[in-house]
Write an enzyme that holds these catalytic residues in place. Structure first.
Site, PDB file in Angstrom:
ATOM      1  N   ARG A   1      62.306  33.699  33.268  1.00 31.48           N
ATOM      2  CA  ARG A   1      62.541  32.990  34.518  1.00 31.48           C
ATOM      3  C   ARG A   1      61.267  32.833  35.356  1.00 31.48           C
ATOM      4  NH1 ARG A   1      67.667  35.519  37.173  1.00 31.48           N
ATOM      5  NH2 ARG A   1      66.640  37.155  36.022  1.00 31.48           N
TER       6      ARG A   1
ATOM      7  N   LYS B   1      69.697  45.934  20.263  1.00 33.59           N
ATOM      8  CA  LYS B   1      70.846  46.704  20.701  1.00 33.59           C
ATOM      9  C   LYS B   1      70.893  46.731  22.222  1.00 33.59           C
ATOM     10  CE  LYS B   1      70.696  51.280  21.153  1.00 33.59           C
ATOM     11  NZ  LYS B   1      69.946  52.069  22.132  1.00 33.59           N
TER      12      LYS B   1
ATOM     13  N   HIS C   1      71.377  54.409  15.793  1.00 41.63           N
ATOM     14  CA  HIS C   1      70.262  55.080  15.117  1.00 41.63           C
ATOM     15  C   HIS C   1      70.715  56.212  14.191  1.00 41.63           C
ATOM     16  CE1 HIS C   1      68.072  52.734  17.902  1.00 41.63           C
ATOM     17  NE2 HIS C   1      68.061  53.579  18.916  1.00 41.63           N
TER      18      HIS C   1
ATOM     19  N   LYS D   1      69.136  64.096  25.740  1.00 38.90           N
ATOM     20  CA  LYS D   1      67.997  63.897  26.635  1.00 38.90           C
ATOM     21  C   LYS D   1      67.648  65.235  27.271  1.00 38.90           C
ATOM     22  CE  LYS D   1      68.379  59.292  26.484  1.00 38.90           C
ATOM     23  NZ  LYS D   1      67.456  58.525  25.639  1.00 38.90           N
TER      24      LYS D   1
HETATM   25  C1  BG6 Z   1      66.680  53.718  22.228  1.00 39.64           C
HETATM   26  C2  BG6 Z   1      67.616  54.371  23.202  1.00 39.64           C
HETATM   27  O1  BG6 Z   1      67.390  52.857  21.389  1.00 39.64           O
HETATM   28  O2  BG6 Z   1      66.040  54.715  21.459  1.00 39.64           O
HETATM   29  C3  BG6 Z   1      66.874  55.349  24.080  1.00 39.64           C
HETATM   30  O3  BG6 Z   1      68.243  53.393  24.012  1.00 39.64           O
HETATM   31  C4  BG6 Z   1      66.077  56.325  23.252  1.00 39.64           C
HETATM   32  O4  BG6 Z   1      67.764  56.043  24.939  1.00 39.64           O
HETATM   33  C5  BG6 Z   1      65.243  55.608  22.211  1.00 39.64           C
HETATM   34  O5  BG6 Z   1      65.239  57.056  24.116  1.00 39.64           O
HETATM   35  C6  BG6 Z   1      64.607  56.589  21.245  1.00 39.64           C
HETATM   36  O6  BG6 Z   1      63.689  55.925  20.428  1.00 39.64           O
HETATM   37  P1  BG6 Z   1      62.418  56.669  19.834  1.00 39.64           P
HETATM   38  O7  BG6 Z   1      61.796  55.663  18.931  1.00 39.64           O
HETATM   39  O8  BG6 Z   1      61.572  57.057  20.990  1.00 39.64           O
HETATM   40  O9  BG6 Z   1      62.958  57.866  19.107  1.00 39.64           O
END
Ligand code: BG6
Length: 478
Positions: free
Chosen positions: A46, A143, A235, A326
């Site tokens: 935008r 995603k 994942h 987390k």
């Molecule tokens: C993302 C999630 O898809 O993957 C996040 O939305 C997460 O919450 C992240 O922190 C982790 O990815 P990576 O590559 O840092 O392990």
């Protein structure tokens, strides 16, 4: 090997993902000599940038974020020269004719939907109206792919109205990680492991994705998702699939995806007793989840541990323990395969005799470790110790973390090459939701409140119990 020349449009070009991941990934591939002459990247969003003002913007972002050894003025100028920008209104008419006029017919055309999923339908529709959904163009979608089975189905239907499945690249960036692909190389490129890769020899499997970050800054999205939707449905599910799947007949898109789909369909429903949900409390100078999410009444989980079973001939009886959270003690992602004990110990009960573990570490320090039992060196008699056979990629191949391409670099190049092996097919995503939906519905109907855990810990106490009661224990998060 350079990829074919292309026009790549990034919708949402000024957003966080484009700035943090997509553009740096493209720059790095350019630096490595992989972008063909004439390859172009067109930002669309935008904000009213021109080609020049957007280039200046990208230059300053890259200047700030690139590690010193990747800053190369010649390469940076070449990269910026590939950039163009069209201000666009996704839901209106503005910008679309300009964009259509810029697209070249004789190169690979790819459209990266780096925008919220609520705009996917509009984008697909506009590309169609302006004649840009050519038979060979590709779209890349991020995603979250839906919020549940129903929304994922609707999204698939929306995209299918304008694009064929072979044009749709659903990204799960975990599939682009070096070690994740190595998992397939290890399993199917060696004779050593595959004969043991089943319930007869494997006691259990642990998949851990622990993070130290909280959700501050993205609480709005996260609070509606939670760890199950944010990490497990995609994942962790993909990791589980690669471990559990049967050998595909070839390393080809549908061969691999057919096998993954079978795994997801073979997953048993998870019983409430086999799930522990947690939410981080305040501590160590960090705010609590409730504060980060700005929702004092939130029942969303920032941690989840669960026990899954794959009902297949190969895996019947071998549990898969998954956990992710987390604000945990350390940032570490690994898959650990624990083999069964030898049927009889000729050495009697000894401290040093432990089960063999194959630990596949995704990050940091990518590598693979196999723990084996040997005799402790020295004259002290037959005392057993456990030692690791260690394949750190950095040591074994003389690479550094830096050389290991970011997942996005590989995946974007695969889009240009037209290789969907590392992307999710629509039915896979739907099957994953079909497994997750009832699990989430069950805890929602009980109005279950997640257990609190201390930041910097390994999650709530009950997560430890999930394994203890099976006579097993989690590997340390370190
Ligand atoms: C993302 C999630 O898809 O993957 C996040 O939305 C997460 O919450 C992240 O922190 C982790 O990815 P990576 O590559 O840092 O392990």
């Amino acid at each position: 090997i350079p990829v074919d020349t292309f026009d790549l449009v990034i919708f949402g070009a000024t957003g966080d993902l484009a700035t943090r991941k997509i553009l740096p990934a493209l720059y790095r591939r350019d630096l490595a000599g992989q972008l063909a002459e004439g390859a172009r990247i067109i930002g669309a969003a935008r904000t009213e940038f021109t080609d020049d003002t957007w280039r200046a913007e990208v230059r300053s972002v890259l200047d700030e974020t690139l590690p010193a050894d990747l800053r190369d003025t010649v390469a940076l100028d070449r990269f910026l020269g590939r950039l163009g920008y069209v201000p666009i209104d996704v839901r209106g008419e503005a910008g679309w004719p300009e964009l259509a006029a810029r697209m070249r017919a004789d190169v690979v055309q790819a459209y990266y939907f780096s925008v919220g999923p609520s705009l996917f339908g509009d984008l697909a529709q506009r590309l169609h109206v302006h004649g840009m959904n050519t038979a060979e163009c590709r779209i890349v979608v991020e995603k979250p792919f839906g919020h549940d089975l129903e929304t994922a189905r609707a999204l698939n239907a929306t995209l299918a109205a304008h694009f064929d499945e072979h044009q749709i690249y659903r990204i799960d960036h975990y599939l682009g990680k070096e070690t994740v692909q190595n998992l397939m190389a290890i399993r199917f490129g060696n004779m050593l492991f595959e004969p043991l890769w089943n319930a007869q020899y494997v006691d259990h499997i642990q998949i851990t994705v622990a993070e130290t970050v909280g959700v501050a800054g993205r609480g709005g999205y996260y609070d509606k998702s939670g760890a199950m939707r944010d990490m497990v449905q995609n994942h962790m599910m993909q990791l589980l699939c690669l471990i559990a799947m049967e050998p595909p007949y070839a390393f080809e898109p549908d061969a691999v995806r057919d096998e993954k789909l079978k795994v997801i369909r073979a997953l048993d429903p998870v019983q409430p007793a086999d799930i522990v949900r947690g939410q981080y409390a305040a501590g160590n100078g960090h705010a609590s989840y409730l504060d980060d999410a700005e929702n004092p009444a939130s029942r969303t989980e920032s941690f989840i541990a669960l026990k899954a079973h794959v009902s297949s001939w190969r895996w019947k009886g071998t549990p898969f323990y998954l956990r992710t959270g987390k604000r945990m003690r350390a940032r570490t992602s690994e898959i650990a395969i624990t083999f069964k004990d030898p049927p009889h110990s000729i050495f009697g009960a000894q401290e040093g005799q432990k089960s063999n573990v194959l630990a596949i570490r995704l990050q940091p320090n990518e590598g693979i470790k196999l723990k084996v039992t040997i005799k402790e060196p020295g004259p002290g008699g037959m005392r057993l110790v456990e030692v690791p056979l260690d394949m750190s990629f950095a040591e074994a191949l003389g690479t550094s973390d830096r050389d290991i391409a970011d997942a996005y670099e590989r995946l974007i190049m695969d889009v240009i090459r037209g290789n969907q092996t590392l992307f999710m097919r629509g039915d896979e995503v739907e099957a994953a939701w079909a497994w997750t939906d009832p699990i989430i519905a069950a805890w929602e109907s009980r109005e279950e409140v997640p257990q609190s855990y201390d930041p910097g810990s390994s999650g709530p106490e009950d997560a430890l119990m999930l394994m203890h009661r099976d006579g097993r224990r989690w590997r340390e998060v370190k």
